[in-house]
Each structure stands twice: as structure tokens, then as C-alpha cells.
Design a protein around this motif. Structure first.
Motif, PDB file in Angstrom:
ATOM      1  N   PRO A 274      27.027 -54.902  13.539  1.00  0.00           N
ATOM      2  CA  PRO A 274      26.879 -53.486  13.934  1.00  0.00           C
ATOM      3  C   PRO A 274      25.667 -53.345  14.839  1.00  0.00           C
ATOM      4  CG  PRO A 274      27.299 -53.646  11.589  1.00  0.00           C
ATOM      5  CD  PRO A 274      27.082 -55.043  12.084  1.00  0.00           C
ATOM      6  N   ASP A 275      25.827 -52.673  15.973  1.00  0.00           N
ATOM      7  CA  ASP A 275      24.771 -52.618  16.984  1.00  0.00           C
ATOM      8  C   ASP A 275      23.746 -51.554  16.619  1.00  0.00           C
ATOM      9  OD1 ASP A 275      23.303 -53.123  19.177  1.00  0.00           O
ATOM     10  OD2 ASP A 275      24.770 -52.404  20.644  1.00  0.00           O
ATOM     11  N   LYS A 276      22.984 -51.830  15.547  1.00  0.00           N
ATOM     12  CA  LYS A 276      21.970 -50.879  15.089  1.00  0.00           C
ATOM     13  C   LYS A 276      20.597 -51.535  15.145  1.00  0.00           C
ATOM     14  CE  LYS A 276      23.706 -50.199  11.051  1.00  0.00           C
ATOM     15  NZ  LYS A 276      24.050 -49.777   9.691  1.00  0.00           N
ATOM     16  N   VAL A 277      19.583 -50.722  15.275  1.00  0.00           N
ATOM     17  CA  VAL A 277      18.218 -51.237  15.296  1.00  0.00           C
ATOM     18  C   VAL A 277      17.932 -52.006  14.006  1.00  0.00           C
ATOM     19  CG1 VAL A 277      15.785 -50.583  15.277  1.00  0.00           C
ATOM     20  CG2 VAL A 277      17.383 -49.412  16.819  1.00  0.00           C
ATOM     21  N   GLY A 307      31.066 -50.732  19.115  1.00  0.00           N
ATOM     22  CA  GLY A 307      29.711 -50.575  18.594  1.00  0.00           C
ATOM     23  C   GLY A 307      29.246 -51.828  17.854  1.00  0.00           C
ATOM     24  N   ARG A 308      29.864 -52.935  18.188  1.00  0.00           N
ATOM     25  CA  ARG A 308      29.472 -54.192  17.538  1.00  0.00           C
ATOM     26  C   ARG A 308      29.114 -55.242  18.589  1.00  0.00           C
ATOM     27  NH1 ARG A 308      30.869 -54.939  12.092  1.00  0.00           N
ATOM     28  NH2 ARG A 308      31.713 -53.042  11.166  1.00  0.00           N
ATOM     29  N   GLN A 331      25.887 -60.826   4.176  1.00  0.00           N
ATOM     30  CA  GLN A 331      27.046 -60.233   4.875  1.00  0.00           C
ATOM     31  C   GLN A 331      27.344 -58.806   4.391  1.00  0.00           C
ATOM     32  OE1 GLN A 331      30.589 -62.650   5.003  1.00  0.00           O
ATOM     33  NE2 GLN A 331      31.535 -61.365   6.577  1.00  0.00           N
ATOM     34  N   PRO A 332      27.360 -58.550   3.068  1.00  0.00           N
ATOM     35  CA  PRO A 332      27.647 -57.161   2.624  1.00  0.00           C
ATOM     36  C   PRO A 332      26.600 -56.177   3.134  1.00  0.00           C
ATOM     37  CG  PRO A 332      27.739 -58.721   0.777  1.00  0.00           C
ATOM     38  CD  PRO A 332      27.183 -59.472   1.930  1.00  0.00           C
ATOM     39  N   GLN A 333      25.357 -56.587   3.118  1.00  0.00           N
ATOM     40  CA  GLN A 333      24.260 -55.709   3.536  1.00  0.00           C
ATOM     41  C   GLN A 333      24.343 -55.372   5.028  1.00  0.00           C
ATOM     42  OE1 GLN A 333      20.499 -57.653   2.861  1.00  0.00           O
ATOM     43  NE2 GLN A 333      19.380 -56.218   4.183  1.00  0.00           N
ATOM     44  N   ILE A 334      24.566 -56.433   5.865  1.00  0.00           N
ATOM     45  CA  ILE A 334      24.613 -56.241   7.319  1.00  0.00           C
ATOM     46  C   ILE A 334      25.965 -55.686   7.751  1.00  0.00           C
ATOM     47  CG2 ILE A 334      24.471 -57.410   9.574  1.00  0.00           C
ATOM     48  CD1 ILE A 334      21.925 -57.976   8.473  1.00  0.00           C
ATOM     49  N   GLY A 335      27.003 -56.143   7.095  1.00  0.00           N
ATOM     50  CA  GLY A 335      28.339 -55.711   7.471  1.00  0.00           C
ATOM     51  C   GLY A 335      28.903 -56.397   8.701  1.00  0.00           C
TER      52      GLY A 335
END
Lengths: 423, 423
Positions: A274-277, A307-308, A331-335
């Protein structure tokens, strides 16, 4: 009288006759110079000791492994001192601890934090040849014996040379010096007469095994000239110095000093992050906590529709399983969507201080690779280096093509760049 | 909690499986005791290192030979610490220098002049098992690595045990203890359960190889009990203590504790020495200057008619040529007639504190030898020992005859002297 520090590796002292030959070389140097010698363990000694350790314990404590392995240099240095004494010169051997090589307490890969070579200085002042165990030191806090890890003997040599303010540190090896490329891949590769610390560091970091990164870093810090040369001949080797092109007869510096390659890395791609800060930071924090050294990192431009993004990085193949396991945990945390793993890669690097002032190096490099039919998977650059990751079966072709494209092949270079002096 | 110091020799740690077995024994001792272990180099390591030294130099400097040889214990102690760690106990290995074994500077046969085991004490206090390299130390003056020479590991063990005020020093070997005679010569020889320091010193000086004289001397000085026992069984071995007969169930002490023999000496006779004051002094001063250790000395009564006498002495066979050469040099000065040399001799010694209070020991001994047809060439006595020199081919018969004559053969002794306790 000049002070020469010489370092001989395990293959130079592999058996009694090798040791006697090295002793003669040292005695020849002693005529007109003070000499301090750093020596590694004989040939296969380290492997034999590791084999013994494995027989008594599957997971030996690091402190005891260091105690065990340091017996290797103790043997070679005492034998070398005896061989020199047999030629009529006084030689005294010193352990890392006796030579004042003070380290931190990280057994197996300790860092030198100080060198207090008063006993070595004393031996020199008495006209003796000092023989010092490479690869080892003593920890400042616990006074336990430590080893310096890979490249440790070279680092000992440079650190001791710096502390003694030696005129040169000679690193003896089984080849004639640093080459423009691996001669096994490029038969037309030639010996580099002089190279800068910066270039040598890039070469070392990119897979040139002749000198370890740490030792070049150390030499640069103290501006200590390193002379890499063969223990089988008296020919000049490669000088590693601060500013190799500012003196002598060279008309201009070469654009590219050499082509390095490395097959020891693997590539992991984290797909669909996911393209997040902060997501990339979390990924690399996780890898750092697992003590994994990342080399190249490439992040693709985010696909606006999803958005990835995908993040690829290279790492030592040996660390791959640890890295994959650590990433799966988050993996669950970052998605992110999935992990891709590829150990069939190789890295090819062009190194040269000249590329600063020569535009078009990248274009020439990539064109040469394209002509050779080699596909580029990742790219990374520094001011004096361009590295690409390619498929492992394309490494040889890529190295040879780059070497040719930048006129490094022996016949051309000797004439063009170095004016035919052969140095 | 008792402090037990254990010493394992080279044959006890000859390979990985031996080391693992010793580790189990140490861990078993650790249950209920603090443990410090002194270890020798593995099996043939020392011979292999000496062989390497010979290949590089016919006459290696003593300092470097010590540096070389001490790598042997470094290997065995680190491996032993690993094997113990693998059994779930914390073990830390220490060199002689780290353990505070301070010596003089006589390389190859250094003497311990102080033991400052603060790091060992610290390791014990932290609940660790300390593993210490035997046979080595560091010189007080030069800070060079030294070796202690023959019996060095036993001496390290006793010295460290004394400095740590240990409750016992256990010396592990490949036999069950100290025997009344060499079982290869006297099959009926039996293990001595207890023996005094004085008797053990006489036994050691007279050829019993199980404990070295220096280590027993050291133990006596500090009144430290030594327990000599087998590393292959858990049976009690031989206790070496100050006063073995003053406690327990023994009714009376044996007259003779054991019969020792030694085939490593030769005999030199200086024939026709003018019987003047100072001639013998000159002879033995000459030998002392040549660093030759003399053992027995016999001077015949001067023949009044000639005014000359014969002086015989024994010495290590290896020193014979040096001794003969030194004596020939002073022949003109002394004016003796000739030198006789015999290396086909052996020494047989009866040792026993009980002979102090039992007259007739000499008579019984000599009668036994006569019955066995063994001719006596020289005689020497101390308060608790009688030694005779005989022809080398008479040694076995002399040992067996003496053993039988003093009721030492197993069947009789167990019943008579030790009241059937078997200890």
C-alpha cells in the motif's frame, strides 16, 4: 628508514616451504626498511578448526569459537618467526592482544576501536622484525580474545600500519594486483596500476574480493597507501591511494577503472505494498532488526489505479530465508500482496572516478548490455559507480561487454590510456 | 560448596568424542561443586607442532617455540568449553596468561613464580566452569608467553588449586592411580590408595611417571590433596596427602609403598682420580656448568697404595655425550686416568615412609635381589628410599623380586596391610 607493513594471507603460508619463501621475502625487505608482518592462519587451518568445533557442538559459543580460531595465526606467526630466525634475523611474534589491537566485544566480527602498538614499536626500535597475528584482537571491556571476521587480517594490517605511521601497507595475495575485471571471465583484463580509495571501496562493495571494504575504508581514513601485490613475484601490483592521477606520466584518468561482479546475492520483491507513508520504513526496519544487510533497493512508481507499489531489494543469498520469514510475519500489518524470491541473479558494476566528468557512461553501458542480449532487472548508481542486476546466466556476457565497451581490454588500454608504460 | 580442580591430560582429550566424554564428567562434578579444569593439548598436537617447527628451522628460538606450542592448549580448551556449553552449562576458557599464571622468562621450562587467578575467581563466582590451558604462563619481566616444560600441566593444576584454595586437585590419567610397581612388569601390582607427598616425590624422582616431581613438591608446600584417578572410570584412585596413615581404618602403614624403576639413565665412571681435596668438586662443577643434572653419585674408598679413587655417577642418557666431552676437557687439569661409560643400566628404588621405623629393609631388599640373580652396581639411600643401579636386563627381575619380598603382591597386601578394605 622506511617502515613497511606486509600482510600475507593463508595461501602464502600454506605449508613449511611457503613459510620459508615468505621469510626470504621479508628478510629481503628488511634490508633498508623496518618491517612489520601481519600473517593469517596457514591454508586450511581455519576450516579444520571449524570442523573440530562442529564435532563437539552444533552451536559453539562465539567467545570459545574465537579462542579456538585464533590458535591458527598463533601457529603460522610462530613458524614464520622461526623461519626468519633461521635466516639470521631476529623476529618476534605477537598475538593481536600483545600487539595492542583493541576491539569491541562482538565475537566473530569485532570492530577495531583502538591500536596501541607499544610492544611492536619496541621490537622495531630494537631492530627486530615483528610478526603479528592477523584477524584477532582483545576486547576493551571483557579482555576476551576476539576475531575481526571477514577481511580481518587485511584490516589488522592497515590499522597497525596507520597506528605505526608506516610508509606503506603491502597486501600480498596470489594474483598480481587488482584487475579491470575478473580474468577468468575477461581474459583481456589487465592489472590496474593505481586506483583511488573511493574506487577501490566501490569495487570491494561490488564483489571484487581482493581487498575487503573495511580495510580500504580504514586506509582512506588515515591516508595510508596500500600496495596489493603477488607473493609469487616481485612485480609492482596495484597501489590504492587518495589521488592516483595527480602525479606521474598519465595524461588523463581512465573513465572506468574496472568492472566488478557479484553472484552472491538474491533478490526479494515485496509485491503490492500500500502506497502509504512509512510502509517502506516498516519493511526495512523489520529486516534491520533481523540483522540483514540490504544492498540495492528499487521502488517502482506507484500505479495510480491500485494505490499500491512493488519494492525490490537485494541481499546476501545466505540471509534469504531469515528475511522471507521476517517479512511474512509483518504481512498482516503491512497488507502487501505477496513475496517474490529470485536467487538466480548477479550484479555487474562499473566503477570509475572518471565518470563524474564523462557524460554518457550509462548510455554506453546499457547499449553494450543490450547488444550482448542481457536484460537489466534493477539499476543503482553512485557518483562513481553504476550497478545493474541481471540474470545470473547473463553475468559473464555483461562483464565482457562492458569491459570491451569502455576500452579496458588490454591491447587498447595499454596504448591509449596509460601511454604504453605498462603501469 | 567445595571447589574441585581437575586436570585432564592429552590422551583424555585426544579427539572430539573424548572431549565430549570429559565434558560430561565435568558437568557431573559441577553438580554440587565449583569446578576449574586444566587441560593439555589434544593427543598428538604437540608432536605435530614440533614437526612443523622442524620443517622451518633446525633450531627454532625458544620464545617462538613456546608461542607455537601454546596453541595446542588453546584448541583443546576452547573445544572443551564448547562441549560443556552444549550440555547446557556455561564454560569459559582462559589462557595461562589470562588465568594469571606468572612465570620467569626461561622459555621451554619456565618456573611459576606467582598465580593471580582473579579472572578464574570471577568466573567461578558467576557460576561458570573455568577451563584453563595447562603447561603455559606469561613471563613477569617480558610479558612473553612461556611454557613450563615436562609435567607442566600437572603443575599448573596444583598451582592454580593452591592459589584458589581448592579442596582437591584431581589429576586424570589413563590408569587407575599410582601402583606399587609398573603393572607391565609386576602383574600382581596394586593401586596405592593413599601415599604421602614425600613418598610420592621419591617415587616420581625414581622413575614413576604418573606425577611429575614439581607438581608434588608444589602440592606439599601448600598441603593440597591430590587425587590421581582414571578418566575412564569413577573408581577412587590414589590420594597424595601429607599424612596418609593417621586417619581411617588402616592398622599400620606399609613398610614399602612402592617399587619404582627408571631405564633412562646412564652411568659414567671417572677412573683414577687423585685423592686430593677439591678434585670431586671440580668434576661436578664442570658438569653443572654444562647444565647436566646428576642423579646418584658413588665414590669408592681410596686405595691407599695408589692415592687414587674412582667416582661413578648416573645422569640422563641424553646428556651423556655432553658430559663426556666436558670431562675430557678437564682430564689434563684433574689428571684422572680414564672415563668409563655404560648406558645399559637401570635404577630400581624402594620407597616407603615405613622404612624409617623398620630396620632390616636393606637386608631384605638385597637378599631378594641376590636370590633373583641380580648384581648391584651402585647404591644410594634417603630416609625413605633405597635405590640400586643394576644391569638393564636385570631391572624387571629386580622389581618383581622386591615387590614380592615386601609382600606388595596383590593377594597378600589387600589382606595383610590394608585389612581387606581394598582402599
Amino acid at each position: 628508514m622506511a617502515l613497511v607493513v606486509q600482510k600475507y594471507g593463508g595461501s602464502s603460508v600454506a605449508d613449511a616451504s611457503c613459510i620459508k619463501r615468505v621469510a626470504q621475502r621479508i628478510v629481503a625487505t628488511k634490508k633498508g626498511n623496518d618491517v612489520v608482518v601481519i600473517v593469517s592462519a596457514m591454508g586450511d587451518t581455519t576450516d579444520e578448526l571449524l570442523d573440530l568445533a562442529e564435532q563437539v557442538s552444533p552451536l559453539p559459543p562465539a567467545r570459545e569459537l574465537d579462542m579456538l580460531l585464533t590458535s591458527g595465526e598463533r601457529i603460522s606467526m610462530a613458524l614464520l618467526a622461526m623461519a626468519i630466525a633461521n635466516l639470521g634475523h631476529e623476529a618476534r611474534s605477537f598475538t593481536g592482544s600483545q600487539a595492542g589491537v583493541i576491539t569491541d566485544s562482538t565475537h566473530g566480527k569485532a570492530r577495531i576501536i583502538d591500536v596501541t602498538p607499544s610492544r611492536i614499536r619496541e621490537a622495531i626500535d630494537q631492530g627486530h622484525i615483528a610478526i603479528v597475528a592477523g584477524f584477532q584482537g582483545v576486547s576493551q571491556d571483557t579482555k576476551d580474545i576476539t576475531t575481526l571476521g571477514r577481511g580481518g587480517s587485511d584490516t589488522t594490517a592497515v590499522a597497525l600500519a596507520a597506528a605505526l605511521e608506516a610508509d606503506v601497507c603491502e597486501i600480498y595475495t596470489d594474483v598480481d594486483g587488482v584487475f579491470t575485471a575478473d580474468p577468468r571471465i575477461v581474459p583481456a583484463a589487465r592489472k590496474i596500476p593505481k586506483i583511488s580509495y573511493d574506487e577501490m571501496m566501490e569495487m570491494a562493495a561490488c564483489g571484487a574480493k581482493i581487498l575487503h571494504l573495511r580495510c580500504v575504508e580504514y586506509a582512506r581514513r588515515f591516508n595510508l597507501p596500500i600496495h596489493v601485490r603477488s607473493s609469487f613475484s616481485t612485480k609492482e601490483g596495484t597501489w590504492v591511494v587518495a589521488d592516483p592521477y595527480n602525479e606521474g606520466t598519465e595524461m588523463e584518468q581512465p573513465i572506468i577503472s574496472g568492472v566488478a561482479h557479484d553472484r552472491s546475492e538474491a533478490k526479494i520483491t515485496v509485491v503490492g505494498v500500500p502506497d502509504k507513508v512509512g510502509e517502506a520504513a516498516t519493511i526495512f526496519k523489520t529486516l534491520a532488526d533481523a540483522e540483514i544487510n540490504i544492498d540495492m533497493i528499487v521502488q517502482n512508481v506507484s500505479a495510480a489505479a491500485t494505490g499500491r507499489t512493488d519494492i525490490s531489494f537485494t541481499l546476501p543469498t545466505a540471509d534469504s530465508q531469515t528475511a522471507l520469514a521476517a517479512l511474512k510475519k509483518i504481512q498482516p500489518q503491512i497488507g502487501f500482496e505477496s513475496l517474490l524470491f529470485d536467487d538466480q541473479i548477479g550484479k555487474v558494476s562499473l566503477v570509475g572516478a572518471g565518470m563524474r566528468s564523462h557524460p554518457g557512461v550509462t548510455a554506453t553501458f546499457f547499449a553494450a548490455l543490450a547488444d550482448a542480449g542481457v536484460n537489466i532487472e534493477m539499476i543503482s548508481t553512485s557518483e562513481i559507480r553504476i550497478s545493474v542486476v541481471v540474470g545470473q546466466d547473463g553475468v559473464d556476457a555483461a562483464v565482457a561487454a562492458a569491459h570491451r565497451a569502455f576500452d579496458l581490454d588490454a591491447d587498447q588500454v595499454e596504448a591509449v590510456v596509460y601511454g604504453g608504460t605498462g603501469r
